[in-house]
Design an enzyme around this catalytic site. Structure first.
Site, PDB file in Angstrom:
ATOM      1  N   CYS A  68      -4.905  12.410  12.711  1.00  0.00           N
ATOM      2  CA  CYS A  68      -5.671  11.153  12.721  1.00  0.00           C
ATOM      3  C   CYS A  68      -5.482  10.547  14.117  1.00  0.00           C
ATOM      4  O   CYS A  68      -4.843  11.141  14.979  1.00  0.00           O
ATOM      5  CB  CYS A  68      -5.181  10.231  11.615  1.00  0.00           C
ATOM      6  SG  CYS A  68      -3.619   9.474  11.992  1.00  0.00           S
ATOM      7  N   ASP A 112       4.733   0.541  12.173  1.00  0.00           N
ATOM      8  CA  ASP A 112       3.511  -0.093  11.641  1.00  0.00           C
ATOM      9  C   ASP A 112       3.370  -1.545  12.073  1.00  0.00           C
ATOM     10  O   ASP A 112       2.349  -2.164  11.782  1.00  0.00           O
ATOM     11  CB  ASP A 112       3.493  -0.024  10.103  1.00  0.00           C
ATOM     12  CG  ASP A 112       3.285   1.386   9.627  1.00  0.00           C
ATOM     13  OD1 ASP A 112       3.478   1.640   8.429  1.00  0.00           O
ATOM     14  OD2 ASP A 112       2.949   2.248  10.459  1.00  0.00           O
ATOM     15  N   ARG A 167      -8.545  -0.497   4.664  1.00  0.00           N
ATOM     16  CA  ARG A 167      -7.662   0.460   4.002  1.00  0.00           C
ATOM     17  C   ARG A 167      -6.305  -0.161   3.724  1.00  0.00           C
ATOM     18  O   ARG A 167      -5.579   0.286   2.847  1.00  0.00           O
ATOM     19  CB  ARG A 167      -7.454   1.694   4.882  1.00  0.00           C
ATOM     20  CG  ARG A 167      -8.728   2.438   5.183  1.00  0.00           C
ATOM     21  CD  ARG A 167      -8.461   3.655   5.985  1.00  0.00           C
ATOM     22  NE  ARG A 167      -7.423   4.488   5.359  1.00  0.00           N
ATOM     23  CZ  ARG A 167      -7.080   5.676   5.809  1.00  0.00           C
ATOM     24  NH1 ARG A 167      -7.656   6.169   6.884  1.00  0.00           N
ATOM     25  NH2 ARG A 167      -6.163   6.383   5.199  1.00  0.00           N
ATOM     26  N   LYS A 217       0.851  -1.216   0.000  1.00  0.00           N
ATOM     27  CA  LYS A 217       0.000   0.000   0.000  1.00  0.00           C
ATOM     28  C   LYS A 217       0.878   1.254   0.000  1.00  0.00           C
ATOM     29  O   LYS A 217       0.661   2.170  -0.786  1.00  0.00           O
ATOM     30  CB  LYS A 217      -0.874   0.006   1.248  1.00  0.00           C
ATOM     31  CG  LYS A 217      -1.577   1.315   1.531  1.00  0.00           C
ATOM     32  CD  LYS A 217      -2.470   1.265   2.738  1.00  0.00           C
ATOM     33  CE  LYS A 217      -1.755   1.481   4.030  1.00  0.00           C
ATOM     34  NZ  LYS A 217      -1.523   2.903   4.393  1.00  0.00           N
ATOM     35  N   ASN A 218       1.891   1.275   0.858  1.00  0.00           N
ATOM     36  CA  ASN A 218       2.680   2.494   1.048  1.00  0.00           C
ATOM     37  C   ASN A 218       3.726   2.720  -0.021  1.00  0.00           C
ATOM     38  O   ASN A 218       4.471   3.707   0.037  1.00  0.00           O
ATOM     39  CB  ASN A 218       3.304   2.520   2.449  1.00  0.00           C
ATOM     40  CG  ASN A 218       2.232   2.727   3.514  1.00  0.00           C
ATOM     41  OD1 ASN A 218       1.079   3.031   3.187  1.00  0.00           O
ATOM     42  ND2 ASN A 218       2.581   2.510   4.750  1.00  0.00           N
ATOM     43  N   ARG A 270       0.321  14.630  13.039  1.00  0.00           N
ATOM     44  CA  ARG A 270       0.873  14.355  11.712  1.00  0.00           C
ATOM     45  C   ARG A 270       0.915  15.603  10.815  1.00  0.00           C
ATOM     46  O   ARG A 270       0.282  15.673   9.772  1.00  0.00           O
ATOM     47  CB  ARG A 270       0.111  13.202  11.061  1.00  0.00           C
ATOM     48  CG  ARG A 270       0.180  11.959  11.938  1.00  0.00           C
ATOM     49  CD  ARG A 270      -0.493  10.764  11.362  1.00  0.00           C
ATOM     50  NE  ARG A 270       0.276  10.206  10.246  1.00  0.00           N
ATOM     51  CZ  ARG A 270      -0.159   9.147   9.557  1.00  0.00           C
ATOM     52  NH1 ARG A 270      -1.331   8.621   9.829  1.00  0.00           N
ATOM     53  NH2 ARG A 270       0.560   8.675   8.563  1.00  0.00           N
TER      54      ARG A 270
END
Ligand code: EPZ
Length: 419
Positions: free
Chosen positions: A117, A306, A398, A22-23, A122
């Site tokens: 978030c 993460d 997500r 994803k990243n 952030r």
């Protein structure tokens, strides 16, 4: 809102195939805006954040053709708007990644300021300061970042903090700037390297990616290319923790062991028998209960933030006591209270969680607050006594493609309850 219903059971056992990262997909899709002809991006993961990114590009007039294997052909030449609107950016902070490429290629870019978030405020000050240093005229007003620049100028960019998307935004912008840029104290994550390799495939001149100093020689134009996204190391690590937490055996395929050194050494420390091949990793606990480990998160190649929530769940049922120190984000222990509701023995002191492992957690209704916290609650549910209902799982969609199907392949009792 959909919920995941998990009935705690025995050890996981089986194989799963890892999706594209994803990243890496998010910055690479944004980087297609730099090209002067169509680009083909392969191995794109089927995730909500990817859909949002494609919707954002589509909203700006960019044409996208997606095939059944989720290869995405992007034609950026049809772009007709340089605005990333609030209603999309507020659902996905990573939309900030269109700022650098749009400004570098078209000289203008209005991007809604991403909010904070659950895991922290952030800010994006380092993105903005870097673009200003390259000559951009940037106003932040009415909740938008309004950036203008005839042509960005290459310069030395020292990053006060290691920032992944900050490095990515400036890396993308520098590819079309006039002259040479040097990003110092750059992020070294594999996803930054994948983005750099993609940019090079389009004709960018980049060296030093993967180190803390990246040098970019600006060019006048980048052409379309064809590129395949690297495997997702965090999805990989999450399923391997599934083996460790349940005393089972999991083999993840279509991945890259070299991306996970810090995580694999912690899984070994927890008692896992770790074996690897060119594109696979297996963790076999041989039926044993995991041993608690101490985790200290930091930028790559250190232990990834993460993966912190997933190891919090592992420590919650491990033998002994482990500490989790979070140094990247200021509020990334939202999963702790939910784990405590399942019977975990965890004390948070500032940016450290002290976890005393218990024999068994109890299933309970819990709530996901962010992507990786959701993953930790699912992992805990796999080994808890009874039923765990994880609510607000749009967070998990997500970042994890088909998580219940992949876990069912490993023998988990998990199903989605649409609301
Ligand atoms: C990226 O977020 C990832 N997201 C995150 O993954 C990941 O947790 C994070 O890097 C750290 O590895 C994507 O790549 C899309 P940062 P990013 O900028 O770039 C501060 C997931 O679960 N900072 O490296 O937003 C910031 O507040 C997500 O997939 C500033 O102060 O993270 C944080 O404390 C969650 N000013 C620290 O730096 C800035 O301008 C690191 O943030 C930028 C960052």
């Amino acid at each position: 809102m959909d919920k995941l219903i998990i009935t705690g059971g025995g050890p996981l056992d089986g194989e799963v195939r890892i999706s594209g990262a994803k990243n890496a997909a998010l910055p690479i899709l944004a980087a297609t805006l730099l090209a002067s002809s169509p680009v083909m991006v392969r191995n794109v993961p089927h995730l909500h954040d990817i859909t949002t990114t494609m919707e954002l590009l589509g909203r700006m007039g960019v044409e996208l053709v997606v095939d059944e294997k989720l290869n995405v052909e992007v034609n950026p030449t049809t772009i007709n708007s340089f605005v990333a609107p609030y209603e999309l950016v507020r659902t996905m902070r990573a939309s900030i990644l269109v700022l650098g490429p749009m400004l570098a290629r078209y000289g203008e870019s209005d991007v809604s300021l991403p909010g904070g978030c659950a895991i922290g405020s952030r800010p994006v000050n380092l993105h903005i300061n870097g673009l200003r240093a390259m000559g951009a005229d940037i106003e932040v007003e009415g909740g938008y970042i309004r950036a203008r620049a005839k042509r960005l100028k290459g310069t030395r960019l020292f990053m006060d903090m290691v920032t992944v998307t900050g490095t990515e935004n400036l890396l993308m912008a520098a590819t079309l700037a006039e002259g040479t840029s040097v990003i110092e104290n750059a992020a070294r994550e594999p996803e930054v390297v994948d983005l750099a390799n993609f940019l090079i495939s389009m004709g960018a001149k980049i060296t030093g990616h993967g180190s803390d100093t990246i040098t970019i020689e600006g060019v006048d134009e980048l052409s379309g290319s064809e590129y395949s996204i690297l495997p997702d190391r965090i999805e990989t690590g999450t399923y391997l923790v599934g083996a460790a937490i349940s005393g089972g055996r999991v083999k993840v395929k279509n991945t890259r062991p070299d991306l996970l050194d810090a995580v694999l050494s912690k899984l070994q420390e927890a008692g896992g028998k770790v074996s690897t091949g060119e594109d696979w990793i297996e963790v076999d606990m041989q039926g044993r209960r995991p041993r608690a480990v101490d985790i200290h998160t930091a930028p790559y190649p250190a232990f990834p933030t993460d993966m912190q929530a997933q190891f919090s769940a592992l420590n919650a049922v491990a033998e002994g006591s482990g500490t989790i120190t979070e140094t990247v984000f200021e509020n990334r222990f939202m999963h702790v209270q939910e784990l405590v509701r399942m019977g975990a023995n965890i004390r948070v002191e500032g940016n450290m969680a002290v976890i005393n492992g218990v024999e068994k957690l109890q299933g309970a209704p819990v709530m996901a607050t962010d992507l990786r916290a959701s993953a930790s609650l699912v992992l805990a549910g796999l080994v808890a006594e009874g039923e765990t209902v994880v609510d607000r799982i749009y967070h998990i969609d997500r970042g994890y493609e088909c998580i219940e199907e992949k876990l069912q392949q490993l023998g988990a009792h998990i199903r989605r309850k649409p609301d």
